[in-house]
Design an enzyme around this catalytic site. Structure first.
Site, PDB file in Angstrom:
ATOM      1  N   GLU A 236       9.337  -6.205  -7.167  1.00 10.13           N
ATOM      2  CA  GLU A 236       8.779  -5.149  -8.020  1.00 10.13           C
ATOM      3  C   GLU A 236       9.619  -3.878  -8.137  1.00 10.13           C
ATOM      4  OE1 GLU A 236       4.676  -4.548  -6.868  1.00 10.13           O
ATOM      5  OE2 GLU A 236       4.084  -6.503  -7.647  1.00 10.13           O
TER       6      GLU A 236
ATOM      7  N   GLU B 235       3.051 -13.392  -8.126  1.00  9.38           N
ATOM      8  CA  GLU B 235       1.874 -12.781  -7.499  1.00  9.38           C
ATOM      9  C   GLU B 235       0.761 -12.737  -8.538  1.00  9.38           C
ATOM     10  OE1 GLU B 235       2.307  -8.876  -5.809  1.00  9.38           O
ATOM     11  OE2 GLU B 235       4.139  -9.382  -4.719  1.00  9.38           O
TER      12      GLU B 235
END
Ligand SMILES: *[C@@H]1O[C@H](CO)[C@@H](O)[C@H](O)[C@H]1NC(C)=O
Ligand SMILES: CC(=O)N[C@H]1CO[C@H](CO)[C@@H](O)[C@@H]1O
Length: 335
Positions: free
Chosen positions: A161, A270
């Protein structure tokens, strides 16, 4: 997953019970290449560096991973901290204590013929500073990739991320990682690349990260675009409730079209929702959308499992994590 400072009630897991070796993998139902969970622990206590094993961080429990393999899963994402693996500077040397822990869990997973995704859970930062030194980042990756170059069930995940930084820089860092990994002799492995804006599927094109990420190259042609997608109101993965029962497919539609238009493959690295009817419908809808577009979607991983999550709302740790008991039985056909 975005960092929130949780108080982890850390009980040290001293000796995990080893599962019997050679347990056959249950036949998988879906056509996805990768299905599994994130196995948290080694990135916990991320403000305590280097941190103490059993106090600040831990390693995933082999017995829990075995349980998920028995459920048909074949992919486990192992978040680690870059600073714990190479502590002084990115071009420095390995901390063999931490690395040995990583070796063990990687060996366990890949020894079961499952995939171990090594995920520097660093958000594009090293000691909290945005990484701008692509060569240094490459040096870090060279060391890690050389260590696992002989294990083709390892998957390299460039970084967790990236966010709030320059789109061009994010692509440059991803390319530096790919070049370093291949340069280290790790030629057979998949590499998962991640974009800016928390690598969110729903922001993939609108954030502009798609434009710079589209140009990545890999001599082995084994790049997979890892995107994350939560189904709560702000997409942060911090709420039990989902926007609607259809939000999963809706949030992926744009990214699906982009992957198809550019001839790329993607993975949802995710995802999660609460163990409630709306979220279950939203997750099912998302996974069905991916199954319907399996030309570009290679699989999905739940966030998250690991021994220290306790009753965390998205916890999929057996035997009693809310998602293990409340969500997993509803999405079995997508494993
Ligand atoms: C290496 O890792 C161990 C275990 O995490 C830690 O106790 C030790 O302080 C680390 N050493 C350095 C130099 O970071
Ligand atoms: C909201 C949340 O659970 N955040 C966690 C995500 O995972 C990181 C690393 O595993 C934790 O440090 C966060 O607390």
């Amino acid at each position: 997953m975005r960092l929130v400072n949780l108080l982890i009630g850390g009980t040290a897991i001293a000796g995990v019970v080893a599962a019997p070796q050679g347990t056959p993998t249950r036949k998988r139902q879906s056509k996805f290449m990768f299905t599994g969970v994130n196995e948290s622990g080694a990135e916990f206590g991320n403000t305590a560096l280097p941190g103490r094993l059993g106090k600040d961080y831990t390693w995933p429990a082999e017995s829990a991973i075995q349980t998920m393999i028995d459920q048909g899963m074949n992919t486990f994402r192992i978040p680690i901290m870059m600073e714990r693996f190479i502590p002084t500077e990115m071009t420095g040397t390995v901390n063999e204590t931490y690395a040995a822990g990583l070796d063990d869990i990687v060996e366990f997973i890949t020894g079961k013929n499952a995939y171990a995704i090594i995920d520097p859970h660093n958000f594009g930062r090293y000691y909290d500073a945005i990484i701008t030194d692509a060569a240094g980042f490459g040096a870090w990756w060279t060391v890690l990739a050389r260590r696992y170059a002989g294990n083709e069930r390892v998957i390299f995940d460039t970084n967790n991320e990236f966010h709030d930084e320059d789109n061009a820089l994010v692509a440059q860092l991803n390319q530096a990682a790919v070049d370093a990994i291949r340069g280290a002799g790790a030629a057979s492995q998949y590499i998962f690349v991640e974009g800016n804006s928390w690598t969110g599927a729903w922001h993939w094109t609108s954030s502009g990260t798609a434009d710079t990420m589209a140009g990545l190259t890999d001599p082995e042609d084994k790049l997979i675009y890892e995107m994350h997608q939560y189904l709560d109101t702000d997409g942060s993965g911090t709420h039990d409730a989902c926007v609607s029962g259809t939000i999963g497919a809706e949030r992926l539609a744009d990214a699906t079209a982009w992957l198809q238009a550019h001839g790329k493959r993607g993975v949802i690295g995710e995802t999660a929702g609460g163990a409630n009817p709306d979220c279950i419908a939203a997750v099912q809808g998302m996974l069905q959308h991916m199954a319907d577009n399996a030309d570009v979607w290679t699989g999905w991983l739940w966030w998250g499992a690991g021994p220290w999550w306790g009753d965390y709302m998205y916890g999929m740790e057996p035997p009693s994590g809310p998602a293990y008991t409340g969500v997993l039985p509803e999405i079995k056909q997508y494993i």
